[in-house]
Design an enzyme around this catalytic site. Structure first.
Site, short mmCIF file in Angstrom:
data_model
loop_
_atom_site.label_atom_id
_atom_site.label_comp_id
_atom_site.label_asym_id
_atom_site.label_seq_id
_atom_site.Cartn_x
_atom_site.Cartn_y
_atom_site.Cartn_z
N SER A 149 25.16 77.18 -25.53
CA SER A 149 23.87 76.50 -25.60
C SER A 149 23.19 76.60 -24.25
O SER A 149 23.86 76.76 -23.22
CB SER A 149 24.08 75.02 -25.95
OG SER A 149 22.90 74.27 -25.74
N TYR A 165 29.03 67.44 -23.79
CA TYR A 165 28.45 68.60 -24.46
C TYR A 165 28.03 69.66 -23.45
O TYR A 165 28.37 70.84 -23.59
CB TYR A 165 27.25 68.16 -25.30
CG TYR A 165 26.61 69.26 -26.10
CD1 TYR A 165 27.15 69.66 -27.32
CD2 TYR A 165 25.45 69.89 -25.66
CE1 TYR A 165 26.57 70.66 -28.08
CE2 TYR A 165 24.86 70.90 -26.40
CZ TYR A 165 25.42 71.28 -27.61
OH TYR A 165 24.83 72.29 -28.34
#
Length: 257
Positions: A149, A165
């Site tokens: 990401s 994350y």
């Protein structure tokens, strides 16, 4: 004689495992591989989503199997690998897409939530790559695609605040390079895709924070649209990217430029 462009992108006769493949971006990438000719083994945690996607794909003529799997559990991963070999005889492609998130300010982040995210997003990807890599090494070929990401590349003072994350996705970029270096001379390529903001079950909770800023400041001034990850997935899975390994392709409309 060099392959034609159609031959380079053709996945006919190839078998792909896609984790988190029953919904959202994982389903989209799996669809792209199937459209290019690949047979699929889809993994998901929830039977209702998995069964629905398998039914839809089979109605479209795709060759697809499915198995429930928690990617943080080695025994469940191995069952997926064994079942794929049993059904299809080999594994040519792995898309490590399964992921979760948890938001909290760092000073308030519960250790168990941090660990939960790392176990799925980073350790789970390593364990799946390890299990699949053992099979790919036997055939001296394969392509592993880790879905990271832009959260692994940049952060924002305006949030969302998801230390686990962000750390897991940055770690996955490093893991991609290391696996590529470790296995490259034995026929396995390992690359990553770093999506920006796309509508999905995971991202929708934070897109509201970013959408206006993206519309005002992004090079391509919008959220990513359905279908815009298919090309990158098929490219990295196919012979079209045969001389590419250890790389992270960013698909973010220019957010990180």
């Amino acid at each position: 004689m060099a392959k034609s462009i159609k031959e380079l992108f053709d996945l006919s006769g190839k078998t792909a495992i896609v984790t988190g493949g029953s919904r959202g971006l994982g389903k989209e990438m799996a669809e792209g591989l199937a459209e290019a000719g690949a047979s699929l083994m889809l993994c998901a945690r929830r039977a209702e989503w998995l069964d629905e996607t398998m039914k839809e794909f089979r109605e479209r003529g795709f060759k697809v199997e499915g198995k429930l799997c928690d990617v943080s559990k080695t025994d469940e991963i191995q069952k997926v690998v064994d079942e794929t070999i049993k059904k299809f005889g080999k594994i040519d492609v792995l898309i490590n897409n399964a992921g979760i998130s948890w938001g909290a300010m760092p000073e308030e982040m519960p250790l168990e939530k941090w660990q939960m995210v790392l176990d799925v997003n980073l350790t789970g990807c390593f364990l799946f790559a390890q299990a699949v890599g053992r099979e790919m090494l036997k055939q001296s070929s394969g392509s592993i695609i880790n879905i990271t990401s832009i959260a692994g590349l940049k952060s924002s003072a305006n949030g969302p605040f998801y230390a686990g994350y962000a750390a897991s996705k940055a770690g996955l970029i490093g893991l991609t390079r290391e696996l590529a270096a470790s296995w490259g001379r034995r026929g396995i390529r390992v690359n990553a895709i770093a999506p920006g903001f796309f509508h999905s079950r995971l991202a929708d909770s934070v897109i509201d924070i970013y959408e206006r800023s993206i519309q005002e400041n992004n090079v391509i001034p919008r959220i990513g649209q359905e279908g815009e990850l298919k090309g990158a997935a098929v490219f990295l899975a196919s012979d079209a990217s045969g001389y590419i390994t250890g790389q992270t392709i960013v698909v973010d409309g220019g957010m990180t430029v």
